[in-house]
Design a protein around this motif. Structure first.
Motif, short mmCIF file in Angstrom:
data_model
loop_
_atom_site.label_atom_id
_atom_site.label_comp_id
_atom_site.label_asym_id
_atom_site.label_seq_id
_atom_site.Cartn_x
_atom_site.Cartn_y
_atom_site.Cartn_z
N SER A 64 0.14 -0.81 -3.03
CA SER A 64 1.24 -1.63 -2.58
C SER A 64 0.97 -3.19 -2.85
CB SER A 64 0.28 -1.34 -1.17
OG SER A 64 1.38 -1.64 0.28
N ARG A 135 0.86 2.11 1.33
CA ARG A 135 1.55 2.36 0.07
C ARG A 135 2.85 2.97 1.49
NH1 ARG A 135 3.62 2.22 -4.27
NH2 ARG A 135 4.63 3.69 -4.97
N GLN A 138 4.57 0.58 2.94
CA GLN A 138 5.58 -0.13 1.99
C GLN A 138 6.68 0.54 1.27
OE1 GLN A 138 3.67 -2.15 -1.54
NE2 GLN A 138 5.41 -1.60 -2.30
#
Length: 198
Positions: A64, A135, A138
């Protein structure tokens, strides 16, 4: 609590969970936060799954990206040149707003939590503590920023900018972990912040 209000889990009984299920424990995390003045102490509570015990952690994509200091300096420099206002956006319970987990993972409620005998939680949202939550957050934020009309700067994936119809840059955004550094005209920033906070 954020877990309930954001629909972060559904309650299940352990008899309904497969024997080989991905089951982790959790704990409470308390932190005293302040803005520097002793009158404004704030107790922050967070419920943290033990992502280090996630049976799938080795097979998950967990990278990320976040804006590094050169990107932050670039935004602040551009804001000065363009005479933009600068602000930050802190999303409360950010990860819990990032959509759903696309895998099965169960969690034991932490000690001291009021729970029925045999109660487990099936996690539905990417809670802080799971290895892939950063992640998922993100990707969710990137999708939203692009749908708002911002563009990513090639080579700096956490730097976003918005142009008006005249081709002028009117808004700059950098993702810093789960916070965002924003620079732009007051009008553009207010409109962006109101949309982003929904």
């Amino acid at each position: 609590n954020n877990y309930k209000s954001k629909g972060a889990y559904t309650t299940v009984h352990k008899r309904d969970v497969p024997r080989d299920a991905n089951l982790i424990s959790s704990h409470h995390f308390f932190q005293i936060k302040t803005d520097g003045s002793p009158e404004k102490l704030k107790l922050k509570f967070r419920l943290v799954p033990h992502g280090n015990r996630d049976a799938e952690k080795e097979s998950l994509r967990t990278d990320s990206s976040t804006a590094q200091f050169p990107v932050i300096r670039l935004i602040l420099s551009l804001a000065t040149i363009l005479r933009f206002a600068v602000s930050s956006i802190d999303i409360t319970g950010a990860y819990l707003q990032a959509g759903e987990i696309k895998r099965e993972i169960y969690m034991r409620p932490p000690q001291g939590w009021t729970a029925s005998p045999g109660e487990l939680w099936k996690l539905e949202k990417p809670a802080y503590g799971l290895v892939d939550s950063g992640r998922i957050w993100q990707l969710c934020v990137e999708d939203w920023l692009l749908s708002y009309g911002l563009r990513q700067l090639p080579g700096l994936p956490q730097f976003f900018y918005l142009k008006n119809k005249k081709g002028q840059v009117v808004l700059l955004v950098a993702k810093v972990f789960d916070d965002h550094l924003v620079a732009g005209s007051r009008e553009e920033m207010n409109e962006f912040q109101n949309s982003f906070s929904k």
